[in-house]
Design a protein around this motif. Structure first.
Motif, PDB file in Angstrom:
ATOM      1  N   ILE A 102       0.857  -1.180   0.000  1.00 21.25           N
ATOM      2  CA  ILE A 102       0.000   0.000   0.000  1.00 21.25           C
ATOM      3  C   ILE A 102       0.894   1.230   0.000  1.00 21.25           C
ATOM      4  N   GLU A 103       0.694   2.107  -0.970  1.00 20.51           N
ATOM      5  CA  GLU A 103       1.437   3.364  -1.058  1.00 20.51           C
ATOM      6  C   GLU A 103       0.440   4.500  -0.856  1.00 20.51           C
ATOM      7  N   ASN A 104       0.664   5.328   0.164  1.00 19.48           N
ATOM      8  CA  ASN A 104      -0.259   6.408   0.513  1.00 19.48           C
ATOM      9  C   ASN A 104       0.425   7.756   0.285  1.00 19.48           C
ATOM     10  N   PHE A 105      -0.186   8.615  -0.566  1.00 19.32           N
ATOM     11  CA  PHE A 105       0.421   9.872  -0.978  1.00 19.32           C
ATOM     12  C   PHE A 105      -0.466  11.072  -0.658  1.00 19.32           C
ATOM     13  N   TYR A 106       0.190  12.176  -0.344  1.00 19.90           N
ATOM     14  CA  TYR A 106      -0.472  13.473  -0.268  1.00 19.90           C
ATOM     15  C   TYR A 106       0.328  14.448  -1.131  1.00 19.90           C
ATOM     16  N   VAL A 107      -0.157  14.682  -2.337  1.00 21.62           N
ATOM     17  CA  VAL A 107       0.526  15.545  -3.303  1.00 21.62           C
ATOM     18  C   VAL A 107       0.276  17.009  -2.941  1.00 21.62           C
ATOM     19  N   PRO A 108       1.275  17.875  -3.062  1.00 18.21           N
ATOM     20  CA  PRO A 108       1.056  19.298  -2.777  1.00 18.21           C
ATOM     21  C   PRO A 108      -0.107  19.876  -3.578  1.00 18.21           C
ATOM     22  N   ALA A 109      -0.844  20.789  -2.949  1.00 18.59           N
ATOM     23  CA  ALA A 109      -2.011  21.386  -3.617  1.00 18.59           C
ATOM     24  C   ALA A 109      -1.602  22.289  -4.767  1.00 18.59           C
ATOM     25  N   GLY A 110      -0.511  23.033  -4.613  1.00 19.60           N
ATOM     26  CA  GLY A 110      -0.001  23.814  -5.734  1.00 19.60           C
ATOM     27  C   GLY A 110      -0.335  25.284  -5.743  1.00 19.60           C
ATOM     28  N   GLY A 111      -0.965  25.791  -4.690  1.00 22.29           N
ATOM     29  CA  GLY A 111      -1.276  27.217  -4.671  1.00 22.29           C
ATOM     30  C   GLY A 111      -2.354  27.604  -5.660  1.00 22.29           C
ATOM     31  N   ASP A 112      -2.445  28.897  -5.958  1.00 27.62           N
ATOM     32  CA  ASP A 112      -3.561  29.408  -6.757  1.00 27.62           C
ATOM     33  C   ASP A 112      -3.217  29.744  -8.193  1.00 27.62           C
ATOM     34  N   ILE A 113      -1.945  29.986  -8.488  1.00 25.96           N
ATOM     35  CA  ILE A 113      -1.558  30.443  -9.826  1.00 25.96           C
ATOM     36  C   ILE A 113      -0.819  29.315 -10.540  1.00 25.96           C
ATOM     37  N   PRO A 114      -1.326  28.861 -11.692  1.00 25.86           N
ATOM     38  CA  PRO A 114      -0.701  27.721 -12.388  1.00 25.86           C
ATOM     39  C   PRO A 114       0.500  28.132 -13.241  1.00 25.86           C
ATOM     40  N   ASP A 115       1.481  28.722 -12.579  1.00 25.82           N
ATOM     41  CA  ASP A 115       2.689  29.184 -13.277  1.00 25.82           C
ATOM     42  C   ASP A 115       3.848  29.084 -12.292  1.00 25.82           C
ATOM     43  N   ARG A 116       4.746  28.153 -12.531  1.00 26.14           N
ATOM     44  CA  ARG A 116       5.829  27.931 -11.579  1.00 26.14           C
ATOM     45  C   ARG A 116       6.795  29.106 -11.508  1.00 26.14           C
ATOM     46  N   ALA A 117       6.810  29.963 -12.541  1.00 29.60           N
ATOM     47  CA  ALA A 117       7.704  31.114 -12.541  1.00 29.60           C
ATOM     48  C   ALA A 117       7.321  32.134 -11.486  1.00 29.60           C
ATOM     49  N   VAL A 118       6.033  32.229 -11.187  1.00 33.53           N
ATOM     50  CA  VAL A 118       5.565  33.207 -10.196  1.00 33.53           C
ATOM     51  C   VAL A 118       4.989  32.548  -8.951  1.00 33.53           C
ATOM     52  N   ASN A 119       4.800  31.232  -8.989  1.00 38.30           N
ATOM     53  CA  ASN A 119       4.206  30.504  -7.872  1.00 38.30           C
ATOM     54  C   ASN A 119       5.038  29.259  -7.580  1.00 38.30           C
ATOM     55  N   PRO A 120       5.988  29.353  -6.652  1.00 36.42           N
ATOM     56  CA  PRO A 120       6.848  28.198  -6.340  1.00 36.42           C
ATOM     57  C   PRO A 120       6.061  26.971  -5.893  1.00 36.42           C
ATOM     58  N   LYS A 121       4.891  27.170  -5.267  1.00 41.37           N
ATOM     59  CA  LYS A 121       4.094  26.033  -4.814  1.00 41.37           C
ATOM     60  C   LYS A 121       3.628  25.186  -5.994  1.00 41.37           C
TER      61      LYS A 121
END
Length: 261
Positions: A102-121
């Protein structure tokens, strides 16, 4: 028969009674929890043990993250992986006596802006799923069930509006494509969609909605995947929508699947 449930509980200490209610009513063999929001030493387990769930492996973290596998079957702790190299409690694995992992994961939510250049999350989220893909490609797991809050709704019918959510984190094309590549690399099958191939399916509804049930603006963020050697033997995958209406609810609901393994 093995029934497994996955649930982002959004603070296990606040919702111990809610977890106990689920265990009593549904009686899964294994319950995987995410977002415990508690350090390991403070995660409550006695209440679960009193219901027959005496075995657990967990990785806690104060105020954030945290994952646990709770079981009435004996478990072997198979460790955890730190895909971002930050010591975050986002993964834990356990083995059963029959060889199933059994592999149990919690992936980061990623913040609000879908652009890694301005949103590190958002960049963290993409890096995490990319590492999940690379791990699956490298390990090629067998007799394995992967569950958790993957924080991505991959299909058009996994969100309330495909068109309106194409630019919203959790349903953007870059996330969906990366998740699909992770699924293919590890030889995984989306068990819920294997069993329920059509129709709207959600496992999360925002707390912001005045009436979550009436507005029904949900997303399917919580998943159960399995390697192909187990998929042909699974059945009865389901999402417990009604749990969102329980007192003091999480914004996620449990997802369950049963396997003959």
């Amino acid at each position: 028969m093995l029934t497994i449930a996955t649930w982002n509980i959004n603070s296990v200490r606040l919702r111990v009674d809610t977890v106990c209610r689920l265990l009593s009513e549904q009686q899964p063999d294994i319950l995987c929890l995410q977002e415990l929001k508690s350090p390991t030493e403070l995660v409550v387990t006695d209440e679960f043990a009193a219901l027959g769930y005496k075995h657990h492996v967990l990785r806690g973290q104060k105020a954030y993250n945290g994952v646990a596998i709770i079981s009435r079957l004996p478990l072997m702790d198979l460790g955890s992986r730190d895909f971002l190299g930050r010591g975050e409690a986002r993964h834990v694995a356990a083995g059963l006596e029959n060889g199933v992992v059994i592999e149990n994961f919690y992936v980061p939510a990623g913040g609000d802006i879908p652009d890694r250049a301005v949103n590190p999350k958002f960049g963290d989220k993409l890096d995490f799923v990319g590492s999940l893909r690379d791990w699956g490609l490298r390990e090629q797991p067998k007799r394995t069930i992967l569950v958790g809050d993957l924080n991505i709704a991959p299909l058009e019918e996994d969100v309330w509006s495909h068109r309106q959510l194409l630019t919203v984190v959790s349903h953007t094309p870059v996330e969906v494509n990366l998740l699909n590549s992770a699924m293919q690399a590890g030889g995984w099958t989306d068990v819920v969609r294997h069993d329920i191939p059509t129709g709207k399916l959600y496992s999360w509804w925002s707390y912001r909605a005045r009436d979550w049930d009436a507005s029904d603006r949900g997303r399917r963020l919580d998943h159960i995947w399995a390697t192909r050697d187990l998929v042909s033997n699974n059945h009865n995958a389901r999402i417990l929508r009604q749990v969102r209406g329980w007192p003091k609810p999480s914004d996620h609901v449990p997802v369950l699947a049963t396997f003959d393994c």
